[in-house]
Design a protein around this motif. Structure first.
Motif, PDB file in Angstrom:
ATOM      1  N   ARG A   1       0.832  -1.206   0.000  1.00 56.61           N
ATOM      2  CA  ARG A   1       0.000   0.000   0.000  1.00 56.61           C
ATOM      3  C   ARG A   1       0.867   1.257   0.000  1.00 56.61           C
ATOM      4  O   ARG A   1       1.986   1.254   0.503  1.00 56.61           O
ATOM      5  CB  ARG A   1      -0.907   0.013   1.221  1.00 56.61           C
ATOM      6  CG  ARG A   1      -1.942  -1.097   1.269  1.00 56.61           C
ATOM      7  CD  ARG A   1      -2.681  -1.092   2.581  1.00 56.61           C
ATOM      8  NE  ARG A   1      -1.764  -1.294   3.710  1.00 56.61           N
ATOM      9  CZ  ARG A   1      -2.086  -1.121   4.977  1.00 56.61           C
ATOM     10  NH1 ARG A   1      -3.303  -0.725   5.300  1.00 56.61           N
ATOM     11  NH2 ARG A   1      -1.205  -1.331   5.926  1.00 56.61           N
ATOM     12  N   ASP A   2       0.304   2.345  -0.541  1.00 53.55           N
ATOM     13  CA  ASP A   2       1.044   3.599  -0.573  1.00 53.55           C
ATOM     14  C   ASP A   2       0.897   4.380   0.718  1.00 53.55           C
ATOM     15  O   ASP A   2       1.612   5.357   0.927  1.00 53.55           O
ATOM     16  CB  ASP A   2       0.598   4.461  -1.760  1.00 53.55           C
ATOM     17  CG  ASP A   2      -0.894   4.786  -1.725  1.00 53.55           C
ATOM     18  OD1 ASP A   2      -1.617   4.190  -0.906  1.00 53.55           O
ATOM     19  OD2 ASP A   2      -1.334   5.633  -2.522  1.00 53.55           O
ATOM     20  N   ASN A   3      -0.018   3.957   1.598  1.00 53.09           N
ATOM     21  CA  ASN A   3      -0.199   4.639   2.874  1.00 53.09           C
ATOM     22  C   ASN A   3      -0.815   3.657   3.855  1.00 53.09           C
ATOM     23  O   ASN A   3      -1.686   2.863   3.480  1.00 53.09           O
ATOM     24  CB  ASN A   3      -1.093   5.876   2.708  1.00 53.09           C
ATOM     25  CG  ASN A   3      -1.113   6.753   3.951  1.00 53.09           C
ATOM     26  OD1 ASN A   3      -1.726   6.424   4.952  1.00 53.09           O
ATOM     27  ND2 ASN A   3      -0.423   7.882   3.876  1.00 53.09           N
ATOM     28  N   ALA A   4      -0.358   3.718   5.103  1.00 52.71           N
ATOM     29  CA  ALA A   4      -0.842   2.753   6.090  1.00 52.71           C
ATOM     30  C   ALA A   4      -2.230   3.102   6.613  1.00 52.71           C
ATOM     31  O   ALA A   4      -2.971   2.217   7.049  1.00 52.71           O
ATOM     32  CB  ALA A   4       0.138   2.676   7.265  1.00 52.71           C
ATOM     33  N   ILE A   5      -2.598   4.385   6.589  1.00 55.61           N
ATOM     34  CA  ILE A   5      -3.856   4.810   7.196  1.00 55.61           C
ATOM     35  C   ILE A   5      -4.956   4.961   6.154  1.00 55.61           C
ATOM     36  O   ILE A   5      -6.017   4.351   6.264  1.00 55.61           O
ATOM     37  CB  ILE A   5      -3.665   6.137   7.959  1.00 55.61           C
ATOM     38  CG1 ILE A   5      -2.503   6.009   8.952  1.00 55.61           C
ATOM     39  CG2 ILE A   5      -4.952   6.506   8.690  1.00 55.61           C
ATOM     40  CD1 ILE A   5      -2.706   4.967  10.012  1.00 55.61           C
ATOM     41  N   LEU A   6      -4.704   5.765   5.129  1.00 56.17           N
ATOM     42  CA  LEU A   6      -5.700   6.019   4.089  1.00 56.17           C
ATOM     43  C   LEU A   6      -5.083   5.708   2.724  1.00 56.17           C
ATOM     44  O   LEU A   6      -4.729   6.613   1.976  1.00 56.17           O
ATOM     45  CB  LEU A   6      -6.181   7.472   4.151  1.00 56.17           C
ATOM     46  CG  LEU A   6      -6.887   7.902   5.437  1.00 56.17           C
ATOM     47  CD1 LEU A   6      -7.210   9.389   5.393  1.00 56.17           C
ATOM     48  CD2 LEU A   6      -8.169   7.091   5.650  1.00 56.17           C
ATOM     49  N   PRO A   7      -4.951   4.442   2.390  1.00 57.97           N
ATOM     50  CA  PRO A   7      -4.295   4.093   1.125  1.00 57.97           C
ATOM     51  C   PRO A   7      -5.181   4.378  -0.083  1.00 57.97           C
ATOM     52  O   PRO A   7      -6.422   4.427   0.027  1.00 57.97           O
ATOM     53  CB  PRO A   7      -4.034   2.592   1.272  1.00 57.97           C
ATOM     54  CG  PRO A   7      -5.093   2.122   2.214  1.00 57.97           C
ATOM     55  CD  PRO A   7      -5.346   3.255   3.170  1.00 57.97           C
TER      56      PRO A   7
ATOM     57  N   LEU B   1      -1.772  -3.496  -2.101  1.00 49.57           N
ATOM     58  CA  LEU B   1      -2.391  -4.691  -1.534  1.00 49.57           C
ATOM     59  C   LEU B   1      -1.757  -5.006  -0.188  1.00 49.57           C
ATOM     60  O   LEU B   1      -0.534  -5.045  -0.054  1.00 49.57           O
ATOM     61  CB  LEU B   1      -2.193  -5.877  -2.492  1.00 49.57           C
ATOM     62  CG  LEU B   1      -2.604  -7.266  -1.993  1.00 49.57           C
ATOM     63  CD1 LEU B   1      -4.102  -7.329  -1.761  1.00 49.57           C
ATOM     64  CD2 LEU B   1      -2.176  -8.337  -2.991  1.00 49.57           C
ATOM     65  N   SER B   2      -2.600  -5.216   0.806  1.00 49.60           N
ATOM     66  CA  SER B   2      -2.156  -5.684   2.117  1.00 49.60           C
ATOM     67  C   SER B   2      -2.842  -7.011   2.386  1.00 49.60           C
ATOM     68  O   SER B   2      -4.071  -7.117   2.288  1.00 49.60           O
ATOM     69  CB  SER B   2      -2.523  -4.667   3.204  1.00 49.60           C
ATOM     70  OG  SER B   2      -2.296  -5.212   4.487  1.00 49.60           O
ATOM     71  N   GLN B   3      -2.058  -8.042   2.696  1.00 57.27           N
ATOM     72  CA  GLN B   3      -2.648  -9.349   2.968  1.00 57.27           C
ATOM     73  C   GLN B   3      -1.825 -10.087   4.012  1.00 57.27           C
ATOM     74  O   GLN B   3      -0.624  -9.840   4.171  1.00 57.27           O
ATOM     75  CB  GLN B   3      -2.774 -10.177   1.693  1.00 57.27           C
ATOM     76  CG  GLN B   3      -1.496 -10.361   0.912  1.00 57.27           C
ATOM     77  CD  GLN B   3      -1.714 -11.138  -0.369  1.00 57.27           C
ATOM     78  OE1 GLN B   3      -2.660 -11.928  -0.489  1.00 57.27           O
ATOM     79  NE2 GLN B   3      -0.848 -10.941  -1.345  1.00 57.27           N
ATOM     80  N   SER B   4      -2.486 -10.977   4.707  1.00 63.32           N
ATOM     81  CA  SER B   4      -1.804 -11.764   5.733  1.00 63.32           C
ATOM     82  C   SER B   4      -2.451 -13.137   5.835  1.00 63.32           C
ATOM     83  O   SER B   4      -3.655 -13.298   5.617  1.00 63.32           O
ATOM     84  CB  SER B   4      -1.857 -11.056   7.098  1.00 63.32           C
ATOM     85  OG  SER B   4      -3.197 -10.943   7.552  1.00 63.32           O
TER      86      SER B   4
END
Length: 758
Positions: free
Chosen positions: A570-576, A580-583
């Protein structure tokens, strides 16, 4: 003109009065009120002792009129004394604006002062008329063509005047009609959709899209030109534009005459110049191909991709120009990309500014571009994104600056805008039966600017009593391995959380490690211990709870081991807005404990921009748990739950899924997800980075141990959501309409949460 005639007349009369020359023995000035005699003497071309001639008289009168202080000047002789009689122009005592709403009075006074029309200055009628014309021009640029500007000049004592400028602003002229003439390939509606100017709609009172302005029309003409050039019409031109106004000056009628020309295709694409990079690799970056329709947008995109590729190899100032050769007979274009890489540059210094709290080393740990190395635009951008993902900064900007006196060195200036990294994290919900539910935690993600995470939780809500403490060092080693631990004590009353009636007392902790395996991927490992005391009331109506206690007992020691993988682009942790963020995690309660079970969970959040304003997002959350070994049943207090603002909005928190005795039980299988279109707060001239809205569709449910996944059991909801990064943390709000809800479902239209995003 009147002043010039008066001055000329006086010069002629005065010249006729001087029959002979004389020596000036003294000079006397009469008629002065505000202006000192010394000021007059400074403008005189003669002095005491000079021999006064006819030409000198003309010079005196010209000089004094040129000073703009006087309306009338007379020159006389009394024996040896030169007598100058003047009539002063009045001074401006005050300037007052009446009726101006669009133009700020203080700003107007400031701009008038710069041109010499201000309090204390000499009043000139001609200057006042120019001021009126300029004010009219400014209103015209705002679309107010019915403006009426009048001035009042009131004489005051001591040869002063008060100036009052009355402005009847009128209304902004709206667009009555837009006609496009000459379009054969595309219909009017398709072209009008490309324009910012419209004839209005039901939201025009707020959006102002039907108000006319020259600047907006110029932008619309360029949008039309881009539309055609991106579709192959190389010879497209806007031949003329006519704008007429109604008699009442409230409506504008626009006619745009265009010539589409013919559509062109690409005949050949070539690369020329100093390529540096293998030609085949560069060709792969060119998005426009032979036989494709000519497109300026595709050409620009290809040039940018080529420039970025050269920038990755240190050519920060590479220049790629696309030169078309147009054959109008065949309607084909030969396209040549001329590549000039320039000199290779390396980074002399990386400067960081704006971090008043966060230490430099925290940011430098995220840098992928190093000092004294060749510059790579990709590494610079990755550095910026990694710093943004820390979550400590509202904004991160980077600028590449050439080093003066060199041609192969640059400095990188990173400028950050810090946001509050310590927050009170809370969740708040409201239901008609339970009222307000509140819980709180204190988190410091950037403890004393070190980048270390400290978490302390105290919660005394109706659901939980929690004491917790956690610590994480994201850079425990130079390789970026993180280390941390958590300690907690938790009392939970499940009934107050909308779940069937039972309570648990749990204490324990874990130690955890995070190991980076690539730029955006990490492996996480934790080892924990939990002691659980389970209590089910004697009047409980849930038979499976009684069966579990009879089989497994009500006191447990567990030693869970968790292995996980996470990836974040993602380009920003709060307001992207992109990435893509996945776990993926697997928690296993090891056989050395009293219970043996495992839990698998996968989470996914994907963002992609639709345009400069809108972002599309997809969310997935899947969970599955099962007992193994000597345990016969998956612990019900480890169940998954769905519903609520972090899950399926519009349904009461934790209430979806299997029910018994009209009480939700959760389940060992969870399937939830959603899609959103995210956009900024509308009708704002300046976008608020900390606030945005979204329309969403949520879906999900949980399934019991004896159930398999059934799509027909999924619940849906749709609505409007808002998130605000406030000084107290992230605040989320939603208004949702449940879809496919069943009679026993518990729904909530309005939900909100303080301190977490979803």
């Amino acid at each position: 003109m009147k002043q010039i005639i008066t001055a000329l007349t006086l010069i002629l009369l005065s010249s006729a009065a001087w029959a002979e020359e004389f020596i000036i023995k003294d000079i006397r000035v009469e008629g002065l009120q505000r202006i000192s005699a010394g000021t007059v003497f400074n403008y005189l071309p003669v002095k005491v002792g000079d021999e006064l001639t006819e030409n000198d008289v003309r010079g005196i009168i010209r000089s004094l009129f040129k000073s703009k202080y006087f309306n009338d000047v007379q020159v006389e002789r009394e024996e040896g004394v030169l007598v100058i009689t003047v009539s002063e122009r009045p001074a401006i005592s005050s300037i007052e604006f009446i009726g101006n709403k669009d133009l700020d009075s203080d700003e107007l006074l400031k701009s008038l002062r710069q041109i010499g029309f201000a309090e204390g200055q000499v009043f000139e009628q001609a200057m006042l008329e120019r001021v009126e014309l300029e004010l009219q021009r400014q209103y015209f640029s705002r679309g107010k063509y019915g403006v009426n500007i009048t001035s009042e000049v009131t004489p005051l004592s001591r040869n002063r005047v008060a100036v009052r400028i009355n402005m009847a602003e009128g209304v902004v002229a709206t667009i009555g009609e837009i006609n496009i003439v000459g379009n054969n390939s595309y219909d009017d509606d398709e072209l009008l959709d490309e324009l910012e100017s419209t004839t209005g709609g039901w939201l025009s009172a707020l959006t102002k899209d039907n108000q006319y302005s020259r600047q907006k029309l110029s932008a619309d003409l360029e949008s039309l030109r881009s539309f055609y050039l991106d579709r192959g019409y190389v010879d497209f031109t806007v031949e003329s534009t006519q704008v007429t106004i109604s008699d009442d000056k409230k409506q504008m009628f626009i006619t745009v005459n265009i010539a589409e020309g013919e559509r062109y295709k690409i005949n050949e694409v070539r690369l020329a110049g100093n390529l540096i990079v293998p030609e085949e690799e560069l060709f792969d970056l060119v998005t426009i191909r032979k036989n494709s329709v000519f497109s300026r947008k595709a050409i620009t995109s290809s040039s940018e991709r080529l420039t970025d590729r050269l920038g990755n190899d240190g050519y920060a100032f590479a220049n790629v120009n696309a030169v078309p050769e147009i054959d109008r007979e065949t309607r084909e274009v030969n396209l040549t990309f001329f590549v000039d890489p320039g000199r290779r540059a390396y980074v002399r210094r990386i400067n960081i500014s704006g971090n008043s709290k966060t230490r430099d080393e925290v940011l430098r740990q995220e840098m992928r571009q190093q000092e004294s190395a060749w510059i790579s635009t990709g590494d610079v951008e990755r550095s910026r994104e990694r710093i943004s993902r820390l979550g400590y900064f509202e904004d991160v900007n980077v600028e590449t600056l050439p080093v003066a006196g060199t041609s192969d060195q640059v400095d990188l200036d990173f400028n950050v805008t810090e946001m509050a990294s310590g927050s009170l994290s809370a969740g708040i919900g409201y239901s008609q039966s339970d009222g307000i539910i509140f819980n709180a935690n204190v988190t410091q993600k950037n403890f004393m600017g070190s980048g270390k995470h400290i978490r302390f939780g105290f919660n005394n809500s109706r659901v939980n009593t929690v004491y917790s403490f956690g610590y994480t060092n994201p850079f425990a080693t130079v390789d970026g391995i993180s280390q941390g631990f958590n300690l907690f004590y938790r009392e939970t009353d499940a009934f107050e959380a909308n779940i069937a009636n039972y309570t648990t007392d749990v204490f324990g902790g874990d130690i955890n490690f995070g190991i980076p395996i690539s730029e955006n991927n990490r492996v996480n490992l934790s080892f924990g211990y939990e002691n659980t005391q389970l209590d089910v009331p004697s009047n409980n109506d849930i038979t499976r709870y009684d069966d579990f206690i009879e089989t497994e007992g009500d006191s447990f020691h567990a030693f869970p081991v968790t292995l996980g993988w996470s990836s974040d682009t993602r380009d920003n942790a709060i307001l992207p807005t992109r990435g893509l963020s996945q776990s993926l995690s697997a928690e296993v309660a090891t056989p050395i404990g009293d219970l043996q079970y495992y839990k698998l969970r996968y989470r996914n959040n994907w963002y992609t921009p639709l345009n400069d304003t809108f972002t599309f997002a997809l969310r997935t959350d899947l969970g599955y748990g099962k007992a193994y070994g000597e345990s016969n049943e998956f612990p019900f207090f480890q169940n998954f739950y769905a519903g609520g603002i972090r899950s399926v909005r519009g349904f009461r928190a934790n209430t979806l899924g299997v029910r018994e005795a009209d009480q939700p039980l959760g389940g060992n299988l969870m399937v939830t997800g959603g899609a959103e279109v995210i956009f900024p707060l509308p009708f704002m001239k300046k976008t608020l980075r900390s606030f945005r809205l979204s329309t969403f569709v949520d879906v999900g449910n949980v399934y019991d141990v004896d159930q398999s996944f059934e799509a027909d059991l999924l619940r849906y909801s749709t609505g409007l959501s808002a998130i605000w990064i406030s000084p107290f943390g992230a605040m989320s709000f939603s208004i949702a309409a449940p879809l496919r809800d069943q009679p026993d479902d518990e729904t909530e239209v309005f939900q909100f949460s303080l301190g977490s995003t979803f």
